[in-house]
Design a protein around this motif. Sequence first.
Motif, PDB file in Angstrom:
ATOM      1  N   ARG A   1       0.837  -1.207   0.000  1.00 18.31           N
ATOM      2  CA  ARG A   1       0.000   0.000   0.000  1.00 18.31           C
ATOM      3  C   ARG A   1       0.866   1.248   0.000  1.00 18.31           C
ATOM      4  NH1 ARG A   1      -2.279   3.280   4.097  1.00 18.31           N
ATOM      5  NH2 ARG A   1      -4.286   4.152   3.494  1.00 18.31           N
ATOM      6  N   LEU A   2       0.509   2.179  -0.855  1.00 22.96           N
ATOM      7  CA  LEU A   2       1.045   3.539  -0.835  1.00 22.96           C
ATOM      8  C   LEU A   2      -0.140   4.467  -0.616  1.00 22.96           C
ATOM      9  CD1 LEU A   2       3.335   3.408  -3.991  1.00 22.96           C
ATOM     10  CD2 LEU A   2       4.140   3.910  -1.677  1.00 22.96           C
ATOM     11  N   ALA A   3      -0.023   5.373   0.338  1.00 28.69           N
ATOM     12  CA  ALA A   3      -1.090   6.341   0.600  1.00 28.69           C
ATOM     13  C   ALA A   3      -0.497   7.738   0.514  1.00 28.69           C
ATOM     14  CB  ALA A   3      -1.712   6.105   1.971  1.00 28.69           C
ATOM     15  N   LEU A   4      -0.974   8.532  -0.424  1.00 23.62           N
ATOM     16  CA  LEU A   4      -0.471   9.890  -0.575  1.00 23.62           C
ATOM     17  C   LEU A   4      -0.820  10.701   0.661  1.00 23.62           C
ATOM     18  CD1 LEU A   4      -1.312  10.611  -4.322  1.00 23.62           C
ATOM     19  CD2 LEU A   4       0.738   9.586  -3.331  1.00 23.62           C
ATOM     20  N   ASP A   5       0.116  11.550   1.063  1.00 23.76           N
ATOM     21  CA  ASP A   5      -0.066  12.346   2.265  1.00 23.76           C
ATOM     22  C   ASP A   5      -0.578  13.730   1.874  1.00 23.76           C
ATOM     23  OD1 ASP A   5       0.197  13.932   4.561  1.00 23.76           O
ATOM     24  OD2 ASP A   5       2.017  12.894   5.207  1.00 23.76           O
ATOM     25  N   PRO A   6      -1.800  14.087   2.269  1.00 26.03           N
ATOM     26  CA  PRO A   6      -2.351  15.386   1.869  1.00 26.03           C
ATOM     27  C   PRO A   6      -1.625  16.575   2.503  1.00 26.03           C
ATOM     28  CG  PRO A   6      -3.800  14.324   3.447  1.00 26.03           C
ATOM     29  CD  PRO A   6      -2.725  13.335   3.103  1.00 26.03           C
ATOM     30  N   HIS A   7      -0.825  16.310   3.532  1.00 24.47           N
ATOM     31  CA  HIS A   7      -0.133  17.386   4.236  1.00 24.47           C
ATOM     32  C   HIS A   7       1.316  17.566   3.791  1.00 24.47           C
ATOM     33  CE1 HIS A   7      -3.632  17.583   6.761  1.00 24.47           C
ATOM     34  NE2 HIS A   7      -3.501  16.296   7.030  1.00 24.47           N
ATOM     35  N   GLN A   8       1.802  16.647   2.968  1.00 22.96           N
ATOM     36  CA  GLN A   8       3.172  16.728   2.458  1.00 22.96           C
ATOM     37  C   GLN A   8       3.129  16.551   0.943  1.00 22.96           C
ATOM     38  OE1 GLN A   8       5.091  13.498   4.583  1.00 22.96           O
ATOM     39  NE2 GLN A   8       5.973  14.934   6.028  1.00 22.96           N
TER      40      GLN A   8
END
Length: 193
Positions: A84-91
């Motif tokens: 799993r890769l989850a994009l970070d909305p804060h970075q």
Amino acid sequence: MYPISLHSQRLHLRELRPEDSEGVFAIYGDARATEHMSFEPRTRADVDAIVARSITSATTDPRQEYALAVTINDGDRRLIGFGRLALDPHQPRAATFGFALNPGTWGNGYGTETVRLLLACAFEDLGLHRVWGARSPHNTASARTMERAGLSEEGYIREHIQRGGQWRDSVTHSMIDHEYTDQIRCSQGPSSF
């Protein structure tokens, strides 16, 4: 980006399919496989919902999560893992990653290959700048896998995970895009320059 399809010598990283629920349950429902994770073993209904949600989220635009099947490059393409890769909305251009393998496949180097495939997806396909993941301090096999894949250990997040009513620290590991590029160059040798 959809669909994701990456290969290593022995493994294939691809989008989840409805028929993958059984293989994912063999991992997420197993106490050995989830011992160092942030959750207790999942039920079959939990896993069916996770797989269904992952399949649906794969086609959203913009895509924020890449929940992927890890299969062996043999004739039956048996599912042995989940990445799993989850994009970070804060970075900007950053993601967290995680992976789990069926305990019956442990000790064969599949973990390192899985992490390398996830890193290739992150840096080559998605153009990310930073990828990081966390592990239990007691998961020494994961520590070796992260090191072999070229990630740097960054430090501890204190009392990061609550499981079974107890707080647990996590150890973080990361890689930056230029480190990935340097690692690829080094593995290809001087003739690639």
